[in-house]
Design a protein around this motif. Sequence first.
Motif, PDB file in Angstrom:
ATOM      1  N   LEU A   1       0.822  -1.092  -0.082  1.00  0.00           N
ATOM      2  CA  LEU A   1      -0.055  -0.002  -0.264  1.00  0.00           C
ATOM      3  C   LEU A   1       0.792   1.326   0.034  1.00  0.00           C
ATOM      4  O   LEU A   1       0.768   2.277  -0.612  1.00  0.00           O
ATOM      5  N   ARG A   2       1.963   1.322   1.051  1.00  0.00           N
ATOM      6  CA  ARG A   2       3.033   2.221   0.706  1.00  0.00           C
ATOM      7  C   ARG A   2       3.289   2.596  -0.349  1.00  0.00           C
ATOM      8  O   ARG A   2       3.549   3.777  -0.853  1.00  0.00           O
TER       9      ARG A   2
ATOM     10  N   SER B   1       0.514  10.481  -3.401  1.00  0.00           N
ATOM     11  CA  SER B   1      -0.688  10.873  -2.850  1.00  0.00           C
ATOM     12  C   SER B   1       0.093  11.206  -1.172  1.00  0.00           C
ATOM     13  O   SER B   1       0.884  10.509  -0.883  1.00  0.00           O
ATOM     14  N   PRO B   2      -0.306  12.209  -0.809  1.00  0.00           N
ATOM     15  CA  PRO B   2       0.060  12.706   0.484  1.00  0.00           C
ATOM     16  C   PRO B   2      -0.234  11.654   1.679  1.00  0.00           C
ATOM     17  O   PRO B   2       0.588  11.454   2.712  1.00  0.00           O
ATOM     18  N   TYR B   3      -1.254  10.661   1.329  1.00  0.00           N
ATOM     19  CA  TYR B   3      -1.578   9.762   2.357  1.00  0.00           C
ATOM     20  C   TYR B   3      -0.390   8.707   2.327  1.00  0.00           C
ATOM     21  O   TYR B   3      -0.427   7.966   3.312  1.00  0.00           O
ATOM     22  N   ALA B   4       0.353   8.598   1.556  1.00  0.00           N
ATOM     23  CA  ALA B   4       1.794   7.971   1.576  1.00  0.00           C
ATOM     24  C   ALA B   4       2.378   8.066   3.092  1.00  0.00           C
ATOM     25  O   ALA B   4       2.983   7.044   3.435  1.00  0.00           O
ATOM     26  N   GLY B   5       2.351   9.369   3.296  1.00  0.00           N
ATOM     27  CA  GLY B   5       3.210   9.768   4.737  1.00  0.00           C
ATOM     28  C   GLY B   5       2.680   8.711   5.684  1.00  0.00           C
ATOM     29  O   GLY B   5       3.524   8.606   6.625  1.00  0.00           O
ATOM     30  N   ALA B   6       1.425   8.443   5.901  1.00  0.00           N
ATOM     31  CA  ALA B   6       0.864   7.609   6.970  1.00  0.00           C
ATOM     32  C   ALA B   6       1.597   6.272   6.992  1.00  0.00           C
ATOM     33  O   ALA B   6       1.732   5.884   8.068  1.00  0.00           O
ATOM     34  N   LEU B   7       1.750   5.765   5.855  1.00  0.00           N
ATOM     35  CA  LEU B   7       2.144   4.285   5.498  1.00  0.00           C
ATOM     36  C   LEU B   7       3.686   4.583   5.761  1.00  0.00           C
ATOM     37  O   LEU B   7       4.171   3.385   6.443  1.00  0.00           O
ATOM     38  N   VAL B   8       4.402   5.488   5.492  1.00  0.00           N
ATOM     39  CA  VAL B   8       5.833   5.559   5.714  1.00  0.00           C
ATOM     40  C   VAL B   8       5.965   5.718   7.292  1.00  0.00           C
ATOM     41  O   VAL B   8       6.702   5.020   7.535  1.00  0.00           O
ATOM     42  N   ALA B   9       4.984   6.420   7.813  1.00  0.00           N
ATOM     43  CA  ALA B   9       5.202   6.574   9.259  1.00  0.00           C
ATOM     44  C   ALA B   9       4.836   5.045   9.850  1.00  0.00           C
ATOM     45  O   ALA B   9       5.817   4.439  10.995  1.00  0.00           O
TER      46      ALA B   9
END
Length: 218
Positions: free
Chosen positions: A153-154, A162-170
């Motif tokens: 998903l990341r 997508s900015p939402y990638a930041g949540a998966l990176v974290a």
Amino acid sequence: MRSLRRPRPDPRVVYQVASWALDYPSSQLVERLPLLADALAEQPAAPETAALSGLVDHLGATALERLQNAYVDVFDLSRKHALYLSYWTDGDTRRRGEVLGRFKSAYRASGFLVDTHGELPDYLPMVLEFAACADLDAGRELLQAYRPSLELLRIALQEKQSPYAGALVAVCATLPGESPATRAAVQAMVDAGGPPVESVGLEPYDPRLLPLQPAGGR
């Protein structure tokens, strides 16, 4: 001899912020953004907090209607960004029903009331909130068991920019081992049995971020 290891952010803070940020944008989320930003600012500087702070900043700088439209485009109209962890490993197969039972069992064993709000129990924001607020060890075990799903998903979100990638990176940064750079590397992780699970020392958790209640404690 003093340890040179840098302090890491409390994973429970990372999981709670990521949980709210990955859910469908609402006016309630917008109201919470200052709290999320403050909670991250109190954590040690690290890839986890930097990645999440970027997402929180994006959410705060974008009109709610645009956020909602973008969310639907990313997560609802494309299976390439499924937020259901077992979908990546089992798809819509009969075996998936058995897999979902593992999530339900973990929730029941925690002694907390977990309201699924009609979602499947492997919905990532729900798993993250469970890890943050109910049972960190059990939640991390679920996340680690589905590490390939998180990494895929990341990668998909990063490819979409997508900015939402930041949540998966974290979230991935809280788990042991480096994140693989490619889908082939994710498959290699699966073939190798995944990185080992390790225990992490925890600082006291910020009670302002706790929305769940122990069973019987209404």
